[in-house]
Structure formats: C-alpha cells, structure tokens
Scaffold this active site. Structure first.
Site, PDB file in Angstrom:
ATOM      1  N   LEU A 155      70.730 -11.652  -0.673  1.00 33.64           N
ATOM      2  CA  LEU A 155      71.175 -11.527  -1.644  1.00 33.64           C
ATOM      3  C   LEU A 155      72.807 -11.607  -1.690  1.00 33.64           C
ATOM      4  O   LEU A 155      73.273 -11.553  -2.378  1.00 33.64           O
ATOM      5  CB  LEU A 155      71.602 -10.065  -0.588  1.00 33.64           C
ATOM      6  CG  LEU A 155      71.578  -8.605  -0.919  1.00 33.64           C
ATOM      7  CD1 LEU A 155      70.663  -8.417  -2.574  1.00 33.64           C
ATOM      8  CD2 LEU A 155      71.307  -7.807   0.005  1.00 33.64           C
ATOM      9  N   GLY A 159      79.338  -9.075  -1.142  1.00 35.27           N
ATOM     10  CA  GLY A 159      79.191  -9.141   0.423  1.00 35.27           C
ATOM     11  C   GLY A 159      78.537  -7.758   1.041  1.00 35.27           C
ATOM     12  O   GLY A 159      77.105  -7.096   0.294  1.00 35.27           O
ATOM     13  N   ARG A 172      77.201 -15.691  44.457  1.00 36.07           N
ATOM     14  CA  ARG A 172      78.820 -15.413  44.648  1.00 36.07           C
ATOM     15  C   ARG A 172      79.655 -15.196  45.278  1.00 36.07           C
ATOM     16  O   ARG A 172      79.497 -14.658  44.970  1.00 36.07           O
ATOM     17  CB  ARG A 172      79.689 -15.970  43.093  1.00 36.07           C
ATOM     18  CG  ARG A 172      81.066 -16.235  42.838  1.00 36.07           C
ATOM     19  CD  ARG A 172      81.864 -17.390  43.061  1.00 36.07           C
ATOM     20  NE  ARG A 172      83.251 -17.745  42.369  1.00 36.07           N
ATOM     21  CZ  ARG A 172      84.108 -19.162  42.833  1.00 36.07           C
ATOM     22  NH1 ARG A 172      83.212 -19.470  43.283  1.00 36.07           N
ATOM     23  NH2 ARG A 172      84.684 -18.794  42.655  1.00 36.07           N
ATOM     24  N   GLU A 228      73.494  -8.080   8.052  1.00 34.57           N
ATOM     25  CA  GLU A 228      72.225  -6.933   7.455  1.00 34.57           C
ATOM     26  C   GLU A 228      73.621  -6.072   7.737  1.00 34.57           C
ATOM     27  O   GLU A 228      72.113  -4.913   7.525  1.00 34.57           O
ATOM     28  CB  GLU A 228      71.114  -7.531   8.870  1.00 34.57           C
ATOM     29  CG  GLU A 228      70.076  -8.405   8.118  1.00 34.57           C
ATOM     30  CD  GLU A 228      69.339  -8.436   8.468  1.00 34.57           C
ATOM     31  OE1 GLU A 228      68.112  -7.257   8.557  1.00 34.57           O
ATOM     32  OE2 GLU A 228      68.552 -10.035   8.879  1.00 34.57           O
TER      33      GLU A 228
HETATM   34  C1  LIG Z   1      75.851 -15.872  10.513  1.00 36.22           C
HETATM   35  C2  LIG Z   1      75.172 -15.108   8.939  1.00 36.22           C
HETATM   36  C3  LIG Z   1      73.671 -14.834   8.673  1.00 36.22           C
HETATM   37  C4  LIG Z   1      74.237 -14.497   7.139  1.00 36.22           C
HETATM   38  N1  LIG Z   1      72.688 -14.911   6.527  1.00 36.22           N
HETATM   39  C5  LIG Z   1      72.466 -14.207   5.607  1.00 36.22           C
HETATM   40  C6  LIG Z   1      70.953 -14.048   4.704  1.00 36.22           C
HETATM   41  O1  LIG Z   1      69.738 -14.766   4.916  1.00 36.22           O
HETATM   42  N2  LIG Z   1      71.238 -13.740   3.806  1.00 36.22           N
HETATM   43  C7  LIG Z   1      72.081 -13.211   3.117  1.00 36.22           C
HETATM   44  O2  LIG Z   1      71.941 -12.300   2.177  1.00 36.22           O
HETATM   45  N3  LIG Z   1      72.970 -12.847   3.829  1.00 36.22           N
HETATM   46  C8  LIG Z   1      73.584 -13.497   4.898  1.00 36.22           C
HETATM   47  N4  LIG Z   1      73.901 -13.291   5.655  1.00 36.22           N
HETATM   48  C9  LIG Z   1      75.598 -12.588   4.710  1.00 36.22           C
HETATM   49  C10 LIG Z   1      76.068 -11.178   5.464  1.00 36.22           C
HETATM   50  O3  LIG Z   1      75.404 -10.401   5.316  1.00 36.22           O
HETATM   51  C11 LIG Z   1      77.412 -10.763   5.169  1.00 36.22           C
HETATM   52  O4  LIG Z   1      78.788 -11.629   5.848  1.00 36.22           O
HETATM   53  C12 LIG Z   1      77.534  -9.228   5.207  1.00 36.22           C
HETATM   54  O5  LIG Z   1      76.866  -8.859   4.580  1.00 36.22           O
HETATM   55  C13 LIG Z   1      79.182  -9.360   4.958  1.00 36.22           C
HETATM   56  O6  LIG Z   1      79.471  -9.266   3.720  1.00 36.22           O
HETATM   57  P1  LIG Z   1      80.763 -10.324   4.020  1.00 36.22           P
HETATM   58  O7  LIG Z   1      81.397 -11.876   4.906  1.00 36.22           O
HETATM   59  O8  LIG Z   1      81.161 -11.133   2.646  1.00 36.22           O
HETATM   60  O9  LIG Z   1      82.544  -9.569   4.017  1.00 36.22           O
HETATM   61  P2  LIG Z   1      83.098  -8.329   3.505  1.00 36.22           P
HETATM   62  O10 LIG Z   1      81.459  -7.728   2.476  1.00 36.22           O
HETATM   63  O11 LIG Z   1      84.202  -9.381   2.481  1.00 36.22           O
HETATM   64  O12 LIG Z   1      83.392  -7.503   4.179  1.00 36.22           O
HETATM   65  C14 LIG Z   1      84.479  -7.995   4.970  1.00 36.22           C
HETATM   66  C15 LIG Z   1      85.179  -6.737   5.834  1.00 36.22           C
HETATM   67  O13 LIG Z   1      85.941  -5.254   5.384  1.00 36.22           O
HETATM   68  C16 LIG Z   1      84.721  -4.799   6.255  1.00 36.22           C
HETATM   69  N5  LIG Z   1      84.067  -3.962   4.593  1.00 36.22           N
HETATM   70  C17 LIG Z   1      83.513  -4.100   3.508  1.00 36.22           C
HETATM   71  N6  LIG Z   1      83.435  -3.150   2.865  1.00 36.22           N
HETATM   72  C18 LIG Z   1      83.768  -2.045   3.588  1.00 36.22           C
HETATM   73  C19 LIG Z   1      83.727  -0.260   3.468  1.00 36.22           C
HETATM   74  N7  LIG Z   1      83.462   0.078   2.210  1.00 36.22           N
HETATM   75  N8  LIG Z   1      84.298   0.874   4.169  1.00 36.22           N
HETATM   76  C20 LIG Z   1      84.606  -0.216   4.971  1.00 36.22           C
HETATM   77  N9  LIG Z   1      84.102  -1.281   5.457  1.00 36.22           N
HETATM   78  C21 LIG Z   1      84.164  -1.853   4.785  1.00 36.22           C
HETATM   79  C22 LIG Z   1      83.534  -4.816   6.239  1.00 36.22           C
HETATM   80  O14 LIG Z   1      82.702  -4.620   7.526  1.00 36.22           O
HETATM   81  C23 LIG Z   1      84.139  -6.692   7.051  1.00 36.22           C
HETATM   82  O15 LIG Z   1      84.748  -5.837   8.269  1.00 36.22           O
HETATM   83  C24 LIG Z   1      74.825 -13.536   6.483  1.00 36.22           C
HETATM   84  C25 LIG Z   1      76.031 -13.722   6.877  1.00 36.22           C
HETATM   85  C26 LIG Z   1      76.994 -14.318   8.680  1.00 36.22           C
HETATM   86  C27 LIG Z   1      77.773 -15.265   9.132  1.00 36.22           C
END
Ligand SMILES: Cc1cc2nc3c(=O)[nH]c(=O)nc-3n(C[C@H](O)[C@H](O)[C@H](O)COP(=O)(O)OP(=O)(O)OC[C@H]3O[C@@H](n4cnc5c(N)ncnc54)[C@H](O)[C@@H]3O)c2cc1C
Length: 394
Positions: free
Chosen positions: A133, A139, A275, A370
């Site tokens: 996704l 994200g 410990r 997720e």
């Molecule tokens: C080890 C790992 C495995 C993963 N596996 C999968 C997978 O198998 N398949 C898949 O599809 N994805 C996967 N992901 C992706 C994961 O789902 C995303 O990293 C996650 O959804 C966050 O997206 P982003 O990293 O782009 O962060 P961003 O969306 O850019 O968010 C950055 C920060 O802003 C905050 N934020 C964003 N929008 C808002 C809002 N509206 N209000 C408040 N806070 C907000 C977020 O909570 C976060 O703290 C994986 C990620 C990791 C690290």
C-alpha cells in the site's frame, strides 16, 4: 513475589483443538525459532525455512477457510499463536501477520474461481506474501498513492514504486493497491501480482533500527503486466479492500506487541531475581517491584483489549474502532515495557549480550506500521465523532 521464574502464559482458549495448536507452536518455537533468534537478527538473516515449516504445519493460514487450505480458527486463537511467535522472534510473528494481511484481499473479495486457484498455495503451499500500500510520497495519506494500473483488453500494466514493503524482494506474491482512476480513494484497485512477474524489481533492503532479519524494501513496477483475472474485487474497490485488511492486520500487530512486551518482562524478571546489589536481589527493592507490577498490568490489559476486539470480529460484529484501540494501546505498552526492561537490567540491559535492547528497538516499529499511532487516534476519534466527519485516509 513467588520463588518460581516466568511461566508460559496461561491462555484462555475456546477448544481442545486450540490448546493443541498452542502446544504445537510452543514446541516449534523451542526447536526451530528461539535458539537462532538473537544471532540471526544480528546477522540480518530472514528465516525463510521457518516460514516453509509454518506453512507445512498449517500455521500460515490459520484464520482462513479450511475449504481453501486454511485452519478455520477464530481470530482469538490465531492472535494468541501470533503472540507466542512474536515473543520468540518478532520477525517471525510480524511476518506471519503480514502474510495473513496479504491473503486477506483475495480470501475476502476474490471470486470463487480465484480463491480456488490461488488460496491453497498461499495458505498452505509454502508461499510467502507481502502487502503493498505505502509509497515514498504516501504513507499515512495512503489514498494519495500514485502507482498506476492501465488496462489494455484483459491485461493491466502497472508502473510506479511501493515503499517499505515487508518481505519486499523475497515474497512469492504481492497484494498491490494501484491507481486506476483519478477520484482519490475511489480510484484504487487491488491486484495479486506474482513475485516473479517481469518488470518487478526490489531495491536493497532498508537499513533499520531493529527487526533486521525482516527485509523491508522498495518495489519498482516497470511495465508489470497483470491479467485481469488477477484483479481482486471490483475496479475502484481497492482502497476498501486495503482498509478491511488493515482492520484485521492491526489486531495482529497488537498481538505481536503483547508478545514482545511479555518477552521483555520475562527477561527482566529473570535478571532482577538473579542480580544482587546492596546485599539483596534487585527484585527485593520496592521501586523495582512497582515497575514490574506496572509492566505486567500493561501486558494483561493489552492482551484483554486485543482479545475483546478479536471476539467481536469472531462474532461478526464491527470491530474497527476496537482494533485501532488495541493497536494503539498494545504497541505503546510494548514501547514502555521494553524500555523499562532495559532500565531494570542497568548496563547489562544496554548490551547486545541480552535481548532487552533488541526488544526495545523492535517495539518502536510497532508504533509506526499499519497506520502510525497518531493515525490510530484519528481512526478512533472519527468513530467517536460520527460518520459524517470521516475524511478518507487509513
Ligand atoms: C519496518 C516497516 C515495515 C513496513 N511494512 C509495510 C508493508 O508491508 N506494506 C506497506 O504498505 N507499508 C509498510 N510500512 C509502511 C508504514 O505503514 C508507514 O511507514 C506508515 O504508514 C507511516 O507512513 P510514513 O512512514 O510515510 O510516515 P508519514 O505518513 O510521512 O508520517 C510521518 C509522521 O507524521 C504523522 N502524521 C501523518 N499524518 C498525520 C495526521 N493527519 N495527523 C497527525 N499525525 C500525522 C505520522 O503519525 C508520523 O508520526 C512499513 C514501515 C516500516 C517502518
């Protein structure tokens, strides 16, 4: 404090079959998973052979219909299996959860012919799945995804990049959400893409803080052709399919978090009993006993919350809000409990000679995957505020 150490979790299981299942899982963990966990995580080794064994033992399709090779187990049983696996090694517990997530679309929305053709191999034929996704630019705002699928006759051509894909580059099949129309969340369609499809390639795995044994990689779709027979559900239904899978998947993450926290508590408990400082075992100090009591309470509360949500799901009732709550609570609890486990072990907890520091690094990712825990709060708040206030996002 009694004078025996950590005991296996005393589980409430609905059937004799479920009790046998947990016994089988514990045996498999002792023989095949726990002995190699620390070393293989440090080396960044993915235990592909363990997943083949899990598949052959019927543990990669537990909540799905027996008719298609699944185990027909209620979610409350499947999640407790996941919890045990994650306590032994998060890469395995989370891997099983992601595989189950990847099967969800086809099992729930595929046609009878599609299910008969693909599910037996996915659920019990040794295959490993992945769920696609996220993208580099989308994200949390998953509905903004850009990977595009264009139809020519009976074939779709996919172009774009998926990001952060667990099992990316090693999976046998990918459940992929791609854009087939320009109307936001309603312009997304789901596809089942084989891992060896021409034009599909993976970048080098991400260099992560923890769960180094679990490969996470970008996937590039460069003119990947997918027959329409591999489209899951209707055109434009892909985002609903993705979100439905995530509702169930979040319960898997919650169970993994509880398992990880339980492993950290068990580790810390063994340490503080052994410990001695100031002439007494650490476990005799009330300040530390209060920490242990808080850790144990958070774990029990987390387990009760994910099981309550699972039982709603098993009863066919709505469980989306409760799944988000369980994911939020259990993963935040795992972060606190694993951090406290390191603290209880002092300098030893900070070294790689004990697993506590690994548990702490691993807990962090559970607050992110997720749907981050901020997004879980958005989901819960939307349910509280009512349907008319629900924007389209995870
Ligand atoms: C080890 C790992 C495995 C993963 N596996 C999968 C997978 O198998 N398949 C898949 O599809 N994805 C996967 N992901 C992706 C994961 O789902 C995303 O990293 C996650 O959804 C966050 O997206 P982003 O990293 O782009 O962060 P961003 O969306 O850019 O968010 C950055 C920060 O802003 C905050 N934020 C964003 N929008 C808002 C809002 N509206 N209000 C408040 N806070 C907000 C977020 O909570 C976060 O703290 C994986 C990620 C990791 C690290």
């Amino acid at each position: 404090m009694t004078d025996h150490g950590p005991q296996p979790v005393d589980r409430q299981l609905p059937t004799e079959e479920a009790r046998d299942l947990i016994a089988l899982v514990r045996d498999l963990i002792q023989r095949e998973i726990a002995p190699h966990a620390a070393q293989e995580e440090e080396a960044g080794h993915f235990p592909r052979e363990v997943f083949r064994l899990l598949s052959a033992s019927g543990l990669l399709g537990l909540p799905y219909a027996e008719e298609f090779g699944g185990g027909d187990q209620p979610y409350e049983v499947y999640l407790q299996v996941l919890e045990e696996l994650a306590a032994a090694r998060l890469t395995v517990g989370l891997g099983v959860s992601v595989h189950t997530l990847a099967c969800h679309g086809l099992a729930g929305f595929g046609s009878k012919e599609q299910r008969a053709e693909h599910l037996p191999a996915m659920l019990g034929g040794g295959l490993l799945g992945a769920y696609c996704l996220s993208e580099p630019q989308s994200g949390s705002d998953a509905a903004a995804l850009r990977t595009r699928a264009v139809r020519h006759g009976d074939t779709w051509t996919l172009n774009g990049t998926k990001a952060w894909i667990t099992h990316g580059g090693i999976a046998d099949f990918y459940t992929v959400m791609a854009r087939t129309g320009d109307d936001g969340a309603h312009g997304i369609t789901a596809f089942l893409v084989p891992g060896n499809a021409p034009g599909l390639s993976a970048a080098a795995p991400e260099r992560k803080m923890g769960m180094k044994g679990s490969p996470t990689a970008q996937l590039h779709f460069d003119g990947v052709e997918v027959p329409d027979a591999r489209r899951i559900g209707a055109e434009g239904q892909g985002f609903s399919i993705a979100l439905a899978a995530l509702d169930s998947g979040r319960l898997g993450i919650a169970a993994c978090a509880v398992g990880l926290a339980q492993a950290a508590l068990d580790e810390a408990l063994t340490f503080v009993r052994d410990r001695r400082q100031f002439g007494r075992p650490l476990v005799d100090f009330q300040g530390l006993r209060f920490m242990l009591a808080d850790m144990a309470t958070q774990i029990e509360a987390g387990r009760a919350l994910y099981l309550a949500a699972a039982r709603l799901r098993d009863a066919g009732r709505p469980f989306s809000r409760q799944a988000a709550m369980a994911k939020l609570f259990c993963t935040d609890a795992a972060m606190r409990v694993t951090t406290d486990a390191v603290q209880l072990m002092g300098g030893y907890g900070y070294t790689a000679d004990f697993p506590a520091e690994r548990y702490m690094r691993e807990a962090k990712v559970l607050q992110i995957v997720e749907g981050t825990n901020q997004i879980q709060r958005l989901v819960i708040a939307r349910h509280l505020a009512g349907p008319e206030s629900r924007p389209e996002s995870r």
